[in-house]
Design a protein around this motif. Structure first.
Motif, short mmCIF file in Angstrom:
data_model
loop_
_atom_site.label_atom_id
_atom_site.label_comp_id
_atom_site.label_asym_id
_atom_site.label_seq_id
_atom_site.Cartn_x
_atom_site.Cartn_y
_atom_site.Cartn_z
N PHE A 1 -9.60 1.26 -0.27
CA PHE A 1 -8.81 0.18 -0.87
C PHE A 1 -9.54 -1.16 -0.65
O PHE A 1 -9.64 -1.99 -1.56
CB PHE A 1 -7.43 0.09 -0.21
N LEU A 2 -10.06 -1.35 0.56
CA LEU A 2 -10.77 -2.60 0.84
C LEU A 2 -12.07 -2.67 0.04
O LEU A 2 -12.43 -3.72 -0.47
CB LEU A 2 -11.04 -2.72 2.34
N GLY A 3 -12.75 -1.53 -0.08
CA GLY A 3 -13.98 -1.49 -0.87
C GLY A 3 -13.73 -1.87 -2.32
O GLY A 3 -14.49 -2.64 -2.92
N LYS B 1 -9.06 6.24 3.10
CA LYS B 1 -8.28 5.62 2.03
C LYS B 1 -8.17 4.11 2.29
O LYS B 1 -8.36 3.29 1.37
CB LYS B 1 -6.88 6.25 1.94
N ALA B 2 -7.90 3.75 3.53
CA ALA B 2 -7.84 2.32 3.89
C ALA B 2 -9.17 1.64 3.56
O ALA B 2 -9.20 0.57 2.95
CB ALA B 2 -7.50 2.17 5.37
N ALA B 3 -10.26 2.27 3.97
CA ALA B 3 -11.58 1.70 3.70
C ALA B 3 -11.82 1.58 2.19
O ALA B 3 -12.35 0.58 1.70
CB ALA B 3 -12.67 2.56 4.34
N LYS C 1 -11.33 -3.78 -3.45
CA LYS C 1 -11.00 -5.20 -3.52
C LYS C 1 -12.20 -6.11 -3.27
O LYS C 1 -12.22 -7.25 -3.71
CB LYS C 1 -9.88 -5.52 -2.51
N LYS C 2 -13.22 -5.62 -2.54
CA LYS C 2 -14.37 -6.48 -2.20
C LYS C 2 -15.58 -6.27 -3.09
O LYS C 2 -16.67 -6.76 -2.77
CB LYS C 2 -14.77 -6.22 -0.76
#
Lengths: 142, 142, 142, 142, 142, 142
Positions: free
Chosen positions: D50-52, D46-48, D54-55
Motif C-alpha cells: 500500500f505504501l509502495g 500488504k502494508a508495504a 502511494k509513494k
C-alpha cells in the motif's frame, strides 16, 4: 496554513530560474560531451528537479500539497553561466511558485554536486520567480 | 555514486549562506515583532531548514546518506537583507557541503513562502558555500 | 526487525538484475539516439534507481536503514532485451541485497514509465540477486 | 512530465502482478501457519505494498502525483509459486499502471526480505501489468 | 540540533507504550479472529510502527537521524485495553526514546484507523516512555 | 484501502487534541520566555505538526492520500498542562480525523523532544479526536 477549502481550482503556471556559474570552459565542455564522471549532468539534474518540485510540501511546513500536473526543465548555456528554467503547471486552488523555485534550487544543487569533483568553483546565483499566471495577480519579473 | 566504502570517517563541517532581500522595512518589522500572519518566520524556517539538511540525499541522486550530527541556523538582518547561515557537522566519510547548501536554500524558500502574503518583492540571492573543513581540502570563500 | 546491535560492520556488496523487454527495435533506437520524448531514459532511470536504493528502508518495514556507500547502475542491450545491473556497497552490519533489488526494480519501472508513450509492449522480467559478498555467506547466482 | 492540466478526470483502474517462487513447501507452510520469524508475511507485505503504491511518484521522476483512491492486494498460492495481484483505482487525469506495478514489486521484495532468513532461494518473476481500464485505451494481458 | 560529533557510540535501548481503549468486546474479538475488514490489525500496525520508528527524524526537526538496529512491537490485551510496547535499540551517539514513542504513537493511530469502521469509540491513552538504557542516565517509569 | 472512487467530495473538518504535562513551572516559563535551548518550542512544534498532518498517509498503510487544505495549531497553558489543538480541513472524499490526530501526536512528541534537555518528566496524555464534521456523521467528544 492558509485555508483554501472555499477557493475554486484555476489554471496556474509558474516559471522559476536559477543561474549556475562554473569556473572554466573545461567544465562546460565536459557537460556538453557527457564526460562528467558522475554521469549526464542535465538529465540527472532534471530528474532531481522533478522530484524537488513534487516534494516541496514535504519540506515547507506552510505549503499546501498539490497535484503537480506538468513540469518542464530547460537549460541554456551562456559562456560560463548555465541558466536553469523550471516551469510548473497545475489546475488547483493555490499557486505553484514555491514548487518552481524549489525545483530550480534542487536542479542547481544537483549540478553543483555532480560538478564538484571536476570544478571547485561552481556558484549558485539568483533563484527567482520569473513569471506566474493564475491566482489573484499575474507576475512577470524581467 | 562515488565509492566511499574504504574511506575513513573524519570530522567534517560546512557553512552555507543564502541572502534574502525583502522590499520594505515593514517586512523586517513584521518579522522582528512576530506579526507575520503565517507565524514566527525565523523559528519555522529553522525547522524547515533542519529537515532540508536531513533530506538532501532523498533529493539528490548521487548524494550519500549520512548522519547529520549537528545543525545550527542563524539569521542576521542588515537593512533589507537577511543573511541565513547554516552550519552542518558530521563525523563521516564524506562532506556536508551540499547538505548545508540545501538547508540554506530551504530556509530561504520557506521565508519566501511565509512572507509572500505581505511582501511580493522577496528575492533569494547567492546560495553559496562559505566554508568547509575536513576531507581532502579545506575551503574558505570570502 | 532483526537485532543487529551486537554485530560487527563488515564490507558488503550486492548485485541485482532486472531485464526489460521492449517490443521493437524502434524503441531501442529511440533510447540510443536520445529521442524518447520524456528524456534520456538511461540517465533518468539511473537517478531514479539511486533514489530507490536509498529509500528501501522507507518502504520495507523490516529492513534496517543503512549507509549506502556506493551504487553503480549499468545497462546492456541485447536485441530487444535491456539488462540492468545495480551494484550496491556498504560497510555495515547488514547486507544490501534488498537495496540492490529495489534499485533494479525502480530502474525497470522508470524505463517502463518513460517508454510507455512510444511502446505499449514493455515487460519487466526476472528481478533477481546475481551476487552478494560479506555477511555469513557469499552467494553467486548464474 | 506530460502536461495533464487540460485533461478530464476519469475512472481508472489497473491490476499488476508479481510472481514469487519459493524453494520449498516448508516455506509455504511457514507462511500459512504464521510461523515466519519476522511476522505475518502476507499482512506485512500488504502494508508495504500500500505504501509502495502511494509513494510511486516519490521515486519515478516523470510520474504525476495522484490521489490513490483504492488499493487491494491479493495472494494466490500454487505449489511453490505465490502470485500477488495489486489493484489500484483512482478518479483522475492519468492512469495508475505504474503505481500498481510498483506496489507489486514492493510486495514481492518485502516477501523476499521476510523469507530470506528461512529460504535462500526465493526468486521474483514477472512483474507485469495484467489489465488497465480508463484513459485512451484499455489493456488486457493474458 | 545538539552537537553530537564528539560523543562515543554506546548501546542504547528504549521502550515506549501506548494504550488503545476500544469500546466493546466485539472489537477485541474481531481483532483476535482476524475479521476486521481492513485486515490483520496487529500485523499491519506493526508494519506501520516500524516505519514510524525509522521516520522519526523526518518529522521532528531537532531529532538526529540514527541507525535503528532493532525494533520489536508487542501487544497485550486486557479487557477493552490494548497495550502496545515498542522497543527500539541502537548502537549510536544518541538515544532512541523519541523513536520508540513515535513508533508507539503510529501503531496506536494505525489501530484507530483500521478499527474506525467497526468501532467509533476507540481512544488513544498515555503515550509514554517506560524505560531507557544507555546515555547519561537510565530511566525506568512504572 | 476503502474504495472511495465513487464518493463525492464534501467539506470535512477535524479537531484533535493532545495534552502534554511538564513537571515544573520552570519549564512553562522557559517556553513562554523563549529560553529553551533548542529554540521556540511552540513555533517549531507547529512546523513539525503541519508536516505530520501532511505525511499521515506516508505512515499509515490504509490511509488515503488527500489534499490538506487548511491546518491550524493552537496551544493553551493551564498550570503544568499544555493542551495542543490541531484543526485540519479539506474538501475531499474522505475525512481528516487521522491526519489531525497524527498532527497532535507529532506536536506533542516534538515538544517532548525539545523539552527533554531541561525537563525529564514530560508526559504525553490523551491524544483524541475532539470533533469532526462532514462525512456520514458528525462527532463531538466532550
Amino acid at each position: 496554513m492558509v485555508d483554501i477549502t472555499q477557493k475554486q481550482s484555476t489554471y496556474r503556471t509558474a516559471i522559476a530560474q536559477a543561474v549556475i556559474k562554473v569556473s572554466s570552459m573545461v567544465t562546460i565542455d565536459a557537460i556538453k560531451k557527457g564526460t562528467v564522471p558522475k554521469g549526464d549532468v542535465f538529465s540527472m539534474s532534471k530528474a532531481a528537479g522533478f522530484l524537488g518540485v513534487k516534494k516541496t510540501a514535504d519540506l515547507l511546513p506552510d505549503c499546501h500539497p498539490l497535484p503537480v500536473e506538468h513540469c518542464a526543465i530547460d537549460y541554456e548555456i551562456n559562456g560560463l553561466d548555465i541558466t536553469v528554467k523550471v516551469m510548473v503547471k497545475t489546475f488547483y486552488k493555490t499557486g505553484v511558485e514555491v514548487e518552481a523555485m524549489h525545483g530550480a534550487s534542487v536542479v542547481a544543487l544537483n549540478m553543483y554536486d555532480m560538478l564538484k569533483p571536476i570544478d571547485k568553483g561552481v556558484e549558485i546565483h539568483h533563484i527567482k520567480l520569473l513569471k506566474k499566471t493564475g491566482g489573484k495577480s499575474d507576475i512577470e519579473n524581467t
